[in-house]
Design a protein around this motif. Structure first.
Motif, PDB file in Angstrom:
ATOM      1  N   ILE A 101      33.109 -11.310-116.057  1.00 37.56           N
ATOM      2  CA  ILE A 101      34.123 -11.009-117.003  1.00 37.56           C
ATOM      3  C   ILE A 101      34.171  -9.596-117.684  1.00 37.56           C
ATOM      4  O   ILE A 101      33.107  -9.252-118.274  1.00 37.56           O
ATOM      5  N   GLN A 102      35.176  -8.969-117.436  1.00 34.76           N
ATOM      6  CA  GLN A 102      35.305  -7.743-117.897  1.00 34.76           C
ATOM      7  C   GLN A 102      35.794  -7.572-119.395  1.00 34.76           C
ATOM      8  O   GLN A 102      35.525  -6.624-120.114  1.00 34.76           O
ATOM      9  N   ALA A 103      36.726  -8.527-119.735  1.00 35.98           N
ATOM     10  CA  ALA A 103      37.029  -8.578-120.947  1.00 35.98           C
ATOM     11  C   ALA A 103      37.758  -9.874-121.356  1.00 35.98           C
ATOM     12  O   ALA A 103      38.099 -10.759-120.462  1.00 35.98           O
ATOM     13  N   GLN A 104      37.699 -10.482-122.510  1.00 33.77           N
ATOM     14  CA  GLN A 104      38.082 -11.839-123.083  1.00 33.77           C
ATOM     15  C   GLN A 104      38.349 -11.688-124.536  1.00 33.77           C
ATOM     16  O   GLN A 104      37.660 -10.964-125.219  1.00 33.77           O
ATOM     17  N   GLY A 105      39.412 -12.224-124.950  1.00 31.98           N
ATOM     18  CA  GLY A 105      39.879 -12.451-126.212  1.00 31.98           C
ATOM     19  C   GLY A 105      41.315 -12.694-126.385  1.00 31.98           C
ATOM     20  O   GLY A 105      41.983 -13.104-125.447  1.00 31.98           O
ATOM     21  N   GLU A 106      41.915 -12.093-127.277  1.00 34.24           N
ATOM     22  CA  GLU A 106      43.477 -12.305-127.421  1.00 34.24           C
ATOM     23  C   GLU A 106      44.104 -11.967-126.371  1.00 34.24           C
ATOM     24  O   GLU A 106      44.018 -10.696-125.721  1.00 34.24           O
ATOM     25  N   SER A 107      44.948 -12.563-125.799  1.00 32.70           N
ATOM     26  CA  SER A 107      45.655 -12.375-124.494  1.00 32.70           C
ATOM     27  C   SER A 107      46.536 -11.253-124.172  1.00 32.70           C
ATOM     28  O   SER A 107      46.277 -10.452-123.271  1.00 32.70           O
ATOM     29  N   GLY A 108      47.172 -10.456-125.322  1.00 32.65           N
ATOM     30  CA  GLY A 108      47.774  -9.665-125.346  1.00 32.65           C
ATOM     31  C   GLY A 108      46.656  -8.301-124.895  1.00 32.65           C
ATOM     32  O   GLY A 108      47.105  -7.324-124.159  1.00 32.65           O
ATOM     33  N   GLU A 109      45.760  -8.109-125.895  1.00 26.01           N
ATOM     34  CA  GLU A 109      44.720  -7.247-125.566  1.00 26.01           C
ATOM     35  C   GLU A 109      44.121  -7.237-124.075  1.00 26.01           C
ATOM     36  O   GLU A 109      43.909  -6.092-123.500  1.00 26.01           O
ATOM     37  N   VAL A 110      43.900  -8.565-123.570  1.00 25.95           N
ATOM     38  CA  VAL A 110      43.261  -8.624-122.446  1.00 25.95           C
ATOM     39  C   VAL A 110      44.270  -7.908-121.500  1.00 25.95           C
ATOM     40  O   VAL A 110      43.799  -7.381-120.331  1.00 25.95           O
ATOM     41  N   ILE A 111      45.435  -8.272-121.284  1.00 28.73           N
ATOM     42  CA  ILE A 111      46.351  -7.963-120.417  1.00 28.73           C
ATOM     43  C   ILE A 111      46.478  -6.426-120.371  1.00 28.73           C
ATOM     44  O   ILE A 111      46.645  -6.023-119.317  1.00 28.73           O
ATOM     45  N   ASP A 112      46.517  -5.857-121.698  1.00 34.83           N
ATOM     46  CA  ASP A 112      46.865  -4.320-121.643  1.00 34.83           C
ATOM     47  C   ASP A 112      45.385  -3.814-120.872  1.00 34.83           C
ATOM     48  O   ASP A 112      45.770  -2.794-120.455  1.00 34.83           O
ATOM     49  N   GLN A 113      44.483  -4.468-121.227  1.00 40.09           N
ATOM     50  CA  GLN A 113      43.145  -3.748-120.374  1.00 40.09           C
ATOM     51  C   GLN A 113      43.290  -3.852-118.887  1.00 40.09           C
ATOM     52  O   GLN A 113      42.797  -2.813-118.360  1.00 40.09           O
ATOM     53  N   TYR A 114      43.615  -4.992-118.488  1.00 37.49           N
ATOM     54  CA  TYR A 114      43.777  -5.362-117.095  1.00 37.49           C
ATOM     55  C   TYR A 114      44.920  -4.356-116.670  1.00 37.49           C
ATOM     56  O   TYR A 114      44.687  -3.980-115.424  1.00 37.49           O
ATOM     57  N   ASN A 115      46.200  -4.034-117.397  1.00 34.92           N
ATOM     58  CA  ASN A 115      47.023  -3.284-116.881  1.00 34.92           C
ATOM     59  C   ASN A 115      46.658  -1.980-116.661  1.00 34.92           C
ATOM     60  O   ASN A 115      46.922  -1.147-115.775  1.00 34.92           O
ATOM     61  N   ASP A 116      45.777  -1.393-117.719  1.00 32.02           N
ATOM     62  CA  ASP A 116      45.184   0.025-117.641  1.00 32.02           C
ATOM     63  C   ASP A 116      44.467   0.081-116.371  1.00 32.02           C
ATOM     64  O   ASP A 116      44.497   1.075-115.607  1.00 32.02           O
ATOM     65  N   HIS A 117      43.727  -0.773-115.718  1.00 30.85           N
ATOM     66  CA  HIS A 117      42.683  -0.991-114.844  1.00 30.85           C
ATOM     67  C   HIS A 117      43.642  -1.033-113.607  1.00 30.85           C
ATOM     68  O   HIS A 117      43.314  -0.172-112.519  1.00 30.85           O
ATOM     69  N   VAL A 118      44.604  -1.766-113.404  1.00 31.34           N
ATOM     70  CA  VAL A 118      45.512  -1.698-112.266  1.00 31.34           C
ATOM     71  C   VAL A 118      46.294  -0.366-112.073  1.00 31.34           C
ATOM     72  O   VAL A 118      46.246   0.138-110.856  1.00 31.34           O
ATOM     73  N   ARG A 119      46.597  -0.013-113.390  1.00 29.04           N
ATOM     74  CA  ARG A 119      47.253   1.606-113.281  1.00 29.04           C
ATOM     75  C   ARG A 119      46.289   2.444-112.586  1.00 29.04           C
ATOM     76  O   ARG A 119      46.642   3.452-112.011  1.00 29.04           O
ATOM     77  N   MET A 120      45.086   2.463-112.939  1.00 27.89           N
ATOM     78  CA  MET A 120      44.024   3.292-112.681  1.00 27.89           C
ATOM     79  C   MET A 120      43.866   3.392-111.274  1.00 27.89           C
ATOM     80  O   MET A 120      43.494   4.345-110.390  1.00 27.89           O
ATOM     81  N   GLN A 121      43.782   2.199-110.691  1.00 31.11           N
ATOM     82  CA  GLN A 121      43.549   1.947-109.080  1.00 31.11           C
ATOM     83  C   GLN A 121      44.729   2.443-108.623  1.00 31.11           C
ATOM     84  O   GLN A 121      44.453   2.973-107.432  1.00 31.11           O
ATOM     85  N   ASN A 122      45.874   2.028-109.057  1.00 37.32           N
ATOM     86  CA  ASN A 122      47.014   2.767-108.310  1.00 37.32           C
ATOM     87  C   ASN A 122      47.655   4.126-108.706  1.00 37.32           C
ATOM     88  O   ASN A 122      48.427   4.342-107.944  1.00 37.32           O
ATOM     89  N   ARG A 123      46.783   4.853-109.351  1.00 41.42           N
ATOM     90  CA  ARG A 123      47.258   6.047-109.628  1.00 41.42           C
ATOM     91  C   ARG A 123      47.356   6.962-108.503  1.00 41.42           C
ATOM     92  O   ARG A 123      46.542   6.871-107.593  1.00 41.42           O
ATOM     93  N   LEU A 124      48.506   7.925-108.568  1.00 39.77           N
ATOM     94  CA  LEU A 124      48.706   9.005-107.294  1.00 39.77           C
ATOM     95  C   LEU A 124      47.434   9.937-107.555  1.00 39.77           C
ATOM     96  O   LEU A 124      46.935  10.246-106.651  1.00 39.77           O
TER      97      LEU A 124
END
Length: 405
Positions: A221-244
């Protein structure tokens, strides 16, 4: 009383290099496998009346976790407490016999969920009505499309009035009409005080439907809590993976002064001013906050202050340039600093309309033509933005709604 309590759950699988190695291990009593931990130290709670979201990349351990919650697998380590009847839709058509008719699989599925023959008979008509498969209910399910499979499976697992409902991504293959019916039924369960665990790659649905969420990555588990905050952190992670391409942040400009002193002009510092919140050494803004950064530079005596300008680009962590402007474009001159030949400016955005994401600045020291670059910081002043609503995209645009003419 919590509906689900997971304490340090872990699940390990045996991986063999060749299929025959499992037989050799049995015969020779020697280990021919390596252990793969799909889950490690997973702990969380799900309360009655709560929708808990589960997000993560493929291979993150989501399916293993849901199978443990559904009781189809046992954990290698840890403890799972389940209070109430559990019903789950996991892999498409799991538990169905392909040669049985839809009606036969209704009886089979309900029996596996613990219903008596009398209880099944009382529910069959409702299950068929909800699935909308009356015309095909006597056909073998091996002739069903994937959408028909989902209709039947979801209708069966939700007919038994479970205390805990677990829904995997399989629901996404249904058509829009049935997806809407399914979402409405899940919301009914929520209002009735049932607990739901909802796993989906549709982050919008997780953010909208779930009060809390957990983000799994490589079984942890990388993060757990309020869904909006968790989704924001996951989106940051995904964008970092996909960065040019994202340059390494400038850690300290002061150490570079000696090397830059031979330049006609050079940047000396870039500082975010008066941040309201700092988390994990990163400044965090809310959408709509005032954003300020102070940029300082140094020039040689031979260079006029009018020929030194600053350009700033806000860049998301996947390389997307969100907005860029310069003092040249806006017709603004830099201001003299306290030291000789020091100059600088404060760049302010009164209402930062960026939506949730992880951002940084590109800062350029340029001449009046904008063509000559004296110096630059290609990735500095990292900051995050978080929003209170569920709007999607890059930036919040002012808008209004009105009646059609």
């Amino acid at each position: 009383m919590s509906a689900l309590i997971a304490t340090d759950l872990a699940k390990a699988y045996r991986r063999y290099e060749k299929p025959i190695d499992s037989l050799k291990e049995l015969i020779f009593r020697r280990q021919y496998h390596e252990q793969f931990w799909a889950l490690k130290g997973v702990s969380f709670r799900c309360e009655p009346g709560e929708v808990l979201g589960v997000v993560g990349d493929n291979g993150a351990g989501k399916s293993s976790l849901l199978k443990l919650l559904a009781g189809t697998m046992q954990p290698t380590q840890g403890e799972l407490t389940v209070n109430g009847r559990v019903s789950a839709i996991l892999e498409l058509g799991s538990g169905f016999h392909p040669d049985f008719s839809g009606l036969g699989n209704i009886h089979l599925g309900c029996a596996m969920l613990g219903l008596s023959a009398e209880q099944i008979a009382a529910k069959v008509d409702d299950i068929i009505d909800f699935s909308e498969l009356a015309d095909f209910i006597n056909q073998p399910v091996k002739t069903y499309s994937s959408g028909m499979f989902v209709r039947l499976a979801f209708s069966v697992v939700t007919s038994v009035d479970p205390d805990i409902l677990i829904v995997d991504e399989a629901l996404s293959v249904g058509d829009q009409h049935f997806q809407k019916k399914s979402m409405d039924r899940m919301m009914e369960f929520k209002t009735q005080g049932k607990a739901l665990v909802f796993c989906s790659h549709s982050l919008y649905h997780v953010k909208e439907l779930c009060k809390r969420a957990i983000w799994l990555d490589k079984g942890v588990i990388q993060a757990q809590g309020e869904s909006g905050e968790v989704i924001d952190q996951y989106n940051d992670h995904v964008r970092m993976q996909n960065r040019l391409s994202v340059a390494s942040p400038v850690k300290s400009v002061d150490k570079e002064k000696a090397d830059k002193s031979q330049l006609t002009a050079y940047l000396t510092s870039a500082t975010l001013l008066r941040p309201k919140r700092v988390e994990d050494d990163c400044v965090v803004y809310q959408t709509g906050d005032t954003f300020q950064v102070k940029v300082m530079a140094q020039k040689q005596n031979s260079l006029a202050i009018e020929d030194v300008h600053i350009g700033i680009i806000i860049k998301r962590n996947d390389g997307v340039q969100c907005f860029g402007v310069s003092t040249v474009l806006d017709g603004v001159a830099l201001f003299s600093g306290d030291e000789q030949n020091e100059l600088g400016v404060v760049y302010e955005i009164p209402d930062l309309n960026l939506l949730s994401g992880h951002y940084s600045l590109e800062i350029w020291l340029i001449d009046t033509t904008s063509a000559h670059v004296y110096d630059s910081m290609l990735s500095c002043c990292d900051f995050k933005v978080r929003q209170s609503g569920t709007e999607v995209g890059l930036t919040y645009l002012q808008h209004q709604w009105s009646a059609p003419a």
